[in-house]
Design a protein around this motif. Sequence first.
Motif, mmCIF file in Angstrom:
data_model
loop_
_atom_site.group_PDB
_atom_site.id
_atom_site.type_symbol
_atom_site.label_atom_id
_atom_site.label_comp_id
_atom_site.label_asym_id
_atom_site.label_seq_id
_atom_site.Cartn_x
_atom_site.Cartn_y
_atom_site.Cartn_z
ATOM 1 N N GLU A 62 0.716 -1.381 0.168
ATOM 2 C CA GLU A 62 -0.022 0.002 -0.055
ATOM 3 C C GLU A 62 0.812 1.342 0.026
ATOM 4 N N LEU B 164 1.986 3.170 -2.457
ATOM 5 C CA LEU B 164 1.440 4.217 -3.439
ATOM 6 C C LEU B 164 0.164 4.775 -2.836
ATOM 7 N N ARG C 172 -3.992 2.380 -10.209
ATOM 8 C CA ARG C 172 -3.782 1.056 -10.638
ATOM 9 C C ARG C 172 -2.838 0.977 -11.661
ATOM 10 N N GLU D 164 0.607 1.694 -10.590
ATOM 11 C CA GLU D 164 0.967 0.633 -9.721
ATOM 12 C C GLU D 164 1.769 -0.624 -10.567
ATOM 13 N N ARG D 165 0.775 -0.819 -11.755
ATOM 14 C CA ARG D 165 1.143 -1.978 -12.414
ATOM 15 C C ARG D 165 2.484 -1.837 -13.249
ATOM 16 N N ALA E 118 4.754 0.036 -12.264
ATOM 17 C CA ALA E 118 6.103 0.672 -11.448
ATOM 18 C C ALA E 118 7.510 -0.054 -11.739
ATOM 19 N N LEU F 97 4.822 6.338 -7.937
ATOM 20 C CA LEU F 97 5.334 5.458 -8.791
ATOM 21 C C LEU F 97 6.929 4.814 -8.570
ATOM 22 N N ALA G 291 6.895 2.731 -5.339
ATOM 23 C CA ALA G 291 6.455 1.448 -5.626
ATOM 24 C C ALA G 291 7.304 0.585 -6.509
ATOM 25 N N SER G 292 8.623 1.303 -6.921
ATOM 26 C CA SER G 292 9.332 0.491 -7.824
ATOM 27 C C SER G 292 10.517 -0.104 -7.120
#
Length: 454
Positions: free
Chosen positions: A145, A147, A163, A166-167, A169, A192, A195-196
């Motif tokens: 969580e 992001l 989303r 997030e996908r 990232a 981003l 989350a990477s």
Amino acid sequence: MLEKPMRKLLVVEDDLGLQRQLKWAYEDFEVYCAANRAEAMAILRMEEPDVVTLDLGLPPDPDGVTEGFAALEEILRLKPDTKVIVASGHNAKESALTAISAGAWDFYQKPVDIDQLHLIVQRAFHVRELELQNRQMQEPGKDGETLFGTLITAAPEMLKAARTIERVANTGASVMLLGASGTGKELLARGLHDASDRRHKPFVAINCGAIPENLLESELFGYEKGAFTGAVKTTEGKVELAHGGTLFLDEVGDIPLALQVKLLRFLQEREVERIGGRKPIAVDVRIVCATHRDLHQMITDKTFRDDLYYRLAEISVPIPQLAERSGDSVLLAKHFLNRFAREMNPAIKGFAASALTAIDQWQWPGNVRELENRVKRAVIMADGKFITVDDLQFDNVDEDDRLLNLKAAREAADRKAIGRAIARTEGNISNAAKLLGISRPTLYDLLKQYEIHA
């Protein structure tokens, strides 16, 4: 699998017959009943219900509202997030609206329409659950969580964008965020990055539209000592500073054509050369861009290079404006109020219901940035415990539009459409009716119903 706990409802009503009737009607809730203020406060402390229905006429003042208002004030002082729905008689609407200005969430009229009240209570629980979900999404340290730890939204339109981010990232693809100013593009870019797999390296942001054209190249690529007048020491550019991490180019559409060539060369070679330098420097950086401009039109106008665009926009993510994000304006307003009240004015307890309605209806041309600034100013300047419409300094807001309901929304839409049609046809009722797709008698009935003078 654990069953979801039943939602707790407190009914504050001195009429024991009506108490029993309401308790029977609310079989899908866990209902607690209180006949006076003392009982209500004891239950509130022990059970912490999220929604309360409150009859303002409580003993020892059953024919007045003194005790009811005292109960309302005490409930909100003890548990400010409680959704309090007050009862009013046929001739007591003014008291109900006063209660709403004091922090009540909604009102219902007596004699009670059980179905209507049940709908109001259901809606109150739904709003409270949205608030709780967003509070949980902001709590740090929850796996997966990161992001959403920086993004406050319950809107499907914004969640779709989040989303997507997030996908992609961890893919390393260049991402272009497309949206108006103030929509939170930098917030999403940071999300981003976080989350990477580059999250432990630098996140470097530069606003390409805020830096003069003659300085932008040195800001991006750096310069060697003596490269130009004033270059008293060798300085790394933003691209180098972001090595291993993420470089966020905000307002990338403002980069001049000459510099676009150098940026494209960097993206192809992954090397920079400082101004005045003689050797290339290898840089590993992930590029995220944002702009409010129409880059496709700029490509047509030959003010933005198409080859650069395709390098920067391997993934394009449109960011909706705040007015397009269902319900987010209210959620964000409450978030900003909590933050600013804690820092600047702890006496502020929340928004008046009329202010929340106005926030929900405002078009927010300045998006989230405008909302944040209005709430901050209101918290600083407000005299009472609850932020009002006047504190928010809205123009052309109907002060009598206290509650959000389908009837009011439909009437507002009808009035707007009729007004436009009459203006466009210069007051010709027959032509206006044709434009609206209704008969002339129907339009006359609507004009009479809404007291519109054509």
